[in-house]
Design an enzyme around this catalytic site. Structure first.
Site, PDB file in Angstrom:
ATOM      1  N   ARG A 239       0.870  -1.173   0.000  1.00  0.00           N
ATOM      2  CA  ARG A 239       0.000   0.000   0.000  1.00  0.00           C
ATOM      3  C   ARG A 239       0.908   1.223   0.000  1.00  0.00           C
ATOM      4  O   ARG A 239       1.973   1.214   0.644  1.00  0.00           O
ATOM      5  CB  ARG A 239      -0.894   0.040   1.248  1.00  0.00           C
ATOM      6  CG  ARG A 239      -2.107  -0.884   1.200  1.00  0.00           C
ATOM      7  CD  ARG A 239      -3.160  -0.449   0.173  1.00  0.00           C
ATOM      8  NE  ARG A 239      -4.318  -1.324   0.120  1.00  0.00           N
ATOM      9  CZ  ARG A 239      -4.430  -2.380  -0.694  1.00  0.00           C
ATOM     10  NH1 ARG A 239      -3.462  -2.694  -1.524  1.00  0.00           N
ATOM     11  NH2 ARG A 239      -5.528  -3.103  -0.702  1.00  0.00           N
ATOM     12  N   GLU A 268      -2.801   8.261  -4.021  1.00  0.00           N
ATOM     13  CA  GLU A 268      -3.203   7.355  -5.077  1.00  0.00           C
ATOM     14  C   GLU A 268      -4.620   7.735  -5.484  1.00  0.00           C
ATOM     15  O   GLU A 268      -5.470   7.823  -4.607  1.00  0.00           O
ATOM     16  CB  GLU A 268      -3.167   5.916  -4.538  1.00  0.00           C
ATOM     17  CG  GLU A 268      -3.221   4.885  -5.626  1.00  0.00           C
ATOM     18  CD  GLU A 268      -2.939   3.472  -5.108  1.00  0.00           C
ATOM     19  OE1 GLU A 268      -3.854   2.651  -5.212  1.00  0.00           O
ATOM     20  OE2 GLU A 268      -1.832   3.218  -4.597  1.00  0.00           O
ATOM     21  N   HIS A 287      -1.639   0.626  -9.646  1.00  0.00           N
ATOM     22  CA  HIS A 287      -2.265  -0.354  -8.746  1.00  0.00           C
ATOM     23  C   HIS A 287      -2.948  -1.490  -9.526  1.00  0.00           C
ATOM     24  O   HIS A 287      -4.161  -1.664  -9.461  1.00  0.00           O
ATOM     25  CB  HIS A 287      -3.264   0.341  -7.806  1.00  0.00           C
ATOM     26  CG  HIS A 287      -3.466  -0.426  -6.532  1.00  0.00           C
ATOM     27  ND1 HIS A 287      -3.760   0.162  -5.326  1.00  0.00           N
ATOM     28  CD2 HIS A 287      -3.432  -1.758  -6.285  1.00  0.00           C
ATOM     29  CE1 HIS A 287      -3.892  -0.769  -4.391  1.00  0.00           C
ATOM     30  NE2 HIS A 287      -3.705  -1.949  -4.959  1.00  0.00           N
TER      31      HIS A 287
HETATM   32  P1  NAP Z   1      -0.708 -11.919   4.108  1.00  0.00           P
HETATM   33  O1  NAP Z   1      -0.618 -13.320   3.586  1.00  0.00           O
HETATM   34  O2  NAP Z   1      -1.563 -11.650   5.291  1.00  0.00           O
HETATM   35  O3  NAP Z   1       0.798 -11.435   4.381  1.00  0.00           O
HETATM   36  C1  NAP Z   1       1.119 -10.279   5.063  1.00  0.00           C
HETATM   37  C2  NAP Z   1       2.281 -10.618   5.989  1.00  0.00           C
HETATM   38  O4  NAP Z   1       2.726  -9.411   6.580  1.00  0.00           O
HETATM   39  C3  NAP Z   1       1.901 -11.573   7.097  1.00  0.00           C
HETATM   40  O5  NAP Z   1       2.529 -12.801   6.885  1.00  0.00           O
HETATM   41  C4  NAP Z   1       2.375 -10.889   8.385  1.00  0.00           C
HETATM   42  O6  NAP Z   1       3.183 -11.831   9.084  1.00  0.00           O
HETATM   43  C5  NAP Z   1       3.232  -9.738   7.873  1.00  0.00           C
HETATM   44  N1  NAP Z   1       3.141  -8.551   8.718  1.00  0.00           N
HETATM   45  C6  NAP Z   1       2.032  -7.952   9.205  1.00  0.00           C
HETATM   46  N2  NAP Z   1       2.360  -6.862   9.905  1.00  0.00           N
HETATM   47  C7  NAP Z   1       3.719  -6.790   9.883  1.00  0.00           C
HETATM   48  C8  NAP Z   1       4.671  -5.892  10.430  1.00  0.00           C
HETATM   49  N3  NAP Z   1       4.283  -4.881  11.186  1.00  0.00           N
HETATM   50  N4  NAP Z   1       5.985  -6.114  10.168  1.00  0.00           N
HETATM   51  C9  NAP Z   1       6.388  -7.163   9.422  1.00  0.00           C
HETATM   52  N5  NAP Z   1       5.512  -8.042   8.871  1.00  0.00           N
HETATM   53  C10 NAP Z   1       4.221  -7.854   9.113  1.00  0.00           C
HETATM   54  O7  NAP Z   1      -1.202 -10.923   2.970  1.00  0.00           O
HETATM   55  P2  NAP Z   1      -0.950 -11.016   1.382  1.00  0.00           P
HETATM   56  O8  NAP Z   1      -2.074 -11.757   0.746  1.00  0.00           O
HETATM   57  O9  NAP Z   1       0.431 -11.456   1.130  1.00  0.00           O
HETATM   58  O10 NAP Z   1      -1.134  -9.470   1.002  1.00  0.00           O
HETATM   59  C11 NAP Z   1      -0.289  -8.497   1.550  1.00  0.00           C
HETATM   60  C12 NAP Z   1      -0.762  -7.101   1.188  1.00  0.00           C
HETATM   61  O11 NAP Z   1      -0.489  -6.847  -0.181  1.00  0.00           O
HETATM   62  C13 NAP Z   1      -2.266  -6.853   1.304  1.00  0.00           C
HETATM   63  O12 NAP Z   1      -2.648  -6.540   2.622  1.00  0.00           O
HETATM   64  C14 NAP Z   1      -2.502  -5.700   0.349  1.00  0.00           C
HETATM   65  O13 NAP Z   1      -2.420  -4.470   1.034  1.00  0.00           O
HETATM   66  C15 NAP Z   1      -1.364  -5.827  -0.646  1.00  0.00           C
HETATM   67  N6  NAP Z   1      -1.826  -6.208  -2.001  1.00  0.00           N
HETATM   68  C16 NAP Z   1      -1.620  -5.362  -3.035  1.00  0.00           C
HETATM   69  C17 NAP Z   1      -1.999  -5.738  -4.304  1.00  0.00           C
HETATM   70  C18 NAP Z   1      -1.786  -4.819  -5.484  1.00  0.00           C
HETATM   71  O14 NAP Z   1      -2.613  -4.811  -6.370  1.00  0.00           O
HETATM   72  N7  NAP Z   1      -0.703  -4.078  -5.541  1.00  0.00           N
HETATM   73  C19 NAP Z   1      -2.621  -6.962  -4.532  1.00  0.00           C
HETATM   74  C20 NAP Z   1      -2.821  -7.799  -3.454  1.00  0.00           C
HETATM   75  C21 NAP Z   1      -2.416  -7.417  -2.183  1.00  0.00           C
HETATM   76  P3  NAP Z   1       3.406 -11.703  10.635  1.00  0.00           P
HETATM   77  O15 NAP Z   1       2.054 -11.708  11.252  1.00  0.00           O
HETATM   78  O16 NAP Z   1       4.233 -12.881  10.981  1.00  0.00           O
HETATM   79  O17 NAP Z   1       4.153 -10.436  10.816  1.00  0.00           O
HETATM   80  C1  GLV Z   2      -5.148  -5.030  -3.924  1.00  0.00           C
HETATM   81  O1  GLV Z   2      -4.468  -4.084  -3.691  1.00  0.00           O
HETATM   82  C2  GLV Z   2      -5.608  -5.924  -2.917  1.00  0.00           C
HETATM   83  O2  GLV Z   2      -5.398  -5.652  -1.727  1.00  0.00           O
HETATM   84  O3  GLV Z   2      -6.200  -6.947  -3.301  1.00  0.00           O
END
Ligand code: NAP
Ligand code: GLV
Ligand code: GLV
Length: 321
Positions: A239, A268, A287
């Site tokens: 983000r 954004e 995005h």
């Molecule tokens: P996820 O599986 O929940 O992974 C996020 C990881 O971040 C978790 O494993 C968590 O592990 C870690 N985390 C949380 N807070 C933290 C902190 N303060 N310091 C270090 N690590 C931390 O989520 P995901 O599916 O991979 O998605 C991640 C993010 O990507 C989403 O929330 C979204 O904002 C973004 N995203 C963007 C797009 C795009 O279009 N650009 C698309 C999809 C997702 P721990 O609990 O062990 O810390």
């Molecule tokens: C995209 O940014 C998502 O969080 O799925």
């Protein structure tokens, strides 16, 4: 029959299933989300709202919908635009789309990593502007990707998927997460770093994959960016607010950063005349992390499946909390 309001049209025909289930579906027809006043006018009496990541779903919107509101079904995995506390306090379920978009988003993160390091967009600009006059021993030199050290910040679904790609490039993989991920460590040869700040000077590439929370808001501020390795590359597909934009500009201009690859920005959308949009060593996409066709269709199916499940009195498969 329940009223359902969707703030956007979705790819495929998943939303049709809402009507087929006998619900009264209203879809905002715009190419951009409804402005807040329109949203507040549209939601009264809704039992379900289908949202996207730009919709500010706060207590005001929930209260405008009223006690009928049972489910907010978000067409994204990140839910930082939704006040989860307010939803919980009102007994409203919040659903999202985890997992289905992991590989698509990791693909884009790696595209940005490669493009930023190897100056793909600067190269294209040269070709288009007619500045490509001859081959050059020192034309558009950048840091190597293969064999470099990648630090993944937030080692969840997408962070690990990026690490899998990095392995194919022979990269050394470090990760920062609040909790250790021993299985992923074993599978990917990744090493957990104790302190983010201590690991930053070692990393040639840093890729951000944390959710936006109070803890991660501007996690990469000027102090942290200043600790990055000279000549390194920052990739952000998490983000925009995880990085302080002013500090990022400083880091690109006067600090250690060679380049940045950004799919998310703050603000954004990024205005075309914003210094980050115009920076030659910032590769910015609008995005589009999850934007491959089958992924976006599957996301729509997940959103509608959970919306209908809650409206039918069942449990969602993908609750956000
Ligand atoms: P996820 O599986 O929940 O992974 C996020 C990881 O971040 C978790 O494993 C968590 O592990 C870690 N985390 C949380 N807070 C933290 C902190 N303060 N310091 C270090 N690590 C931390 O989520 P995901 O599916 O991979 O998605 C991640 C993010 O990507 C989403 O929330 C979204 O904002 C973004 N995203 C963007 C797009 C795009 O279009 N650009 C698309 C999809 C997702 P721990 O609990 O062990 O810390
Ligand atoms: C995209 O940014 C998502 O969080 O799925
Ligand atoms: C470059 O094109 C080379 O052949 O080395």
């Amino acid at each position: 029959m329940a009223k359902v309001y969707a703030t956007r049209r979705l790819p495929g025909n998943a939303l049709e299933r809402v009507r087929e289930a006998g619900h009264d579906l209203e879809v905002w027809p715009g190419a951009c989300p409804p402005p807040k006043p329109e949203l507040l006018k549209a939601v009264p009496g809704a039992a379900g709202i289908v949202t996207t990541l730009e919709d500010p779903i706060d207590a005001e919107v929930m209260d405008a919908a009223g006690p009928s509101l049972r489910v907010i079904a978000q067409y994204a995995v990140g839910v930082n635009n939704i006040d989860l506390e307010a939803a919980r306090a009102r007994g409203i379920r919040v659903t999202h789309t985890p997992g289905v978009l992991t590989e698509a988003t990791a693909d884009l993160a790696f595209a940005l990593l490669l493009a930023a390091a190897r100056r793909v967009v600067e190269g294209q600009d040269r070709v288009r502007s007619g500045a490509w006059r001859c081959w050059g021993p020192e034309l558009l030199l950048g840091p190597p990707v293969h064999g470099a050290t990648l630090l993944v910040v937030g080692f969840g679904r997408i962070g690990q998927a990026v690490a899998r790609r990095a392995r194919g490039f022979g990269m050394r993989i470090l990760y920062a997460s609040r909790h250790p991920k021993p299985e992923a460590e074993a599978a990917l040869g990744a090493v957990r770093v104790g302190l983010l700040d201590a690991a930053l000077p070692e990393a040639d590439f840093v890729s951000l994959h944390v959710p936006l929370t109070r803890e991660t808001d501007r996690l990469f501020d000027r102090d942290r960016l200043a600790r990055m390795k000279p000549g390194s590359v920052l990739v952000n597909t998490a983000r925009g607010r995880v990085v302080d934009t002013e500090a990022l500009l400083w880091a690109l201009e006067e600090g250690p950063l060679f380049a940045a690859g950004l799919d998310v920005t703050d603000p954004e959308p990024l205005p075309a005349d914003h210094p980050l949009a115009r920076h030659p060593r910032a590769v910015v996409t609008p995005h589009i992390g999850s934007a491959d066709r089958p992924t976006r269709r599957r996301m729509a199916e997940m959103v509608v499946g959970d919306l209908l499940a809650v409206l039918a009195g069942g449990e969602p498969r993908y609750p956000a909390v």
